[in-house]
Design a protein around this motif. Structure first.
Motif: not given
Length: 116
Positions: A31-40, A50-55, A63-71
Motif C-alpha cells: 500500500f502507498n496510502l492508508m487511512g480512515w473515512y467516516r459516514q454519518a 490518511t498516512i502515506s507509506s512515506g509517513g 479533526v485536526k488537533g484531536r485525532f492522530i493517525i499512525s501506521g
C-alpha cells in the motif's frame, strides 16, 4: 484478495477517547496510502485522515488537533487515536487502503457513537 478489518469502535461520552485499528490480510500487496473515512447518517462519506507509506499525514480540518493517525507498513496496520471526541464525530468509520497499483480497498466499517 485483500481484506481490511477494523476494530476499536464503540460508545463514548463527549470529551472521551477511542482508538481504532485496522489490519490488512489476505495478500502481500503493498500500500502507498492508508487511512480512515467516516459516514454519518444521511451524509456522504468523508475523509478523516490518511498516512502515506512515506509517513506524510493528512487530516480533515474538523479533526485536526484531536485525532492522530499512525501506521505500521510492515504489519499492514493503521491506527486512529481519537481524543476530545464530540457528538458530531458520531459515524461509521471505514478503513481505507490504496495499493501501489492504484486499487482501492475498504473495510466493512466500525460504529463510533459519542454521547453528549
Amino acid at each position: 484478495q485483500v481484506q481490511l478489518v477494523e476494530s476499536g469502535g464503540g460508545l463514548v461520552q463527549a470529551g472521551g477517547s477511542l482508538r481504532l485499528s485496522c489490519a490488512a490480510s489476505g495478500s502481500t500487496v503493498r500500500f502507498n496510502l492508508m487511512g480512515w473515512y467516516r459516514q454519518a447518517p444521511g451524509q456522504q462519506r468523508e475523509l478523516v485522515a490518511t498516512i502515506s507509506s512515506g509517513g506524510s499525514r493528512n487530516y480533515a480540518d474538523s479533526v485536526k488537533g484531536r485525532f492522530i493517525i499512525s501506521g505500521d507498513n510492515a504489519k499492514f496496520t493503521v491506527y486512529l487515536q481519537m481524543n476530545s471526541l464530540k457528538p458530531e464525530d458520531t459515524a461509521v468509520y471505514y478503513c481505507y487502503a490504496r495499493s501501489v497499483w492504484g486499487s482501492n480497498f475498504w473495510g466493512p466499517g466500525t460504529q463510533v457513537t459519542v454521547s453528549s
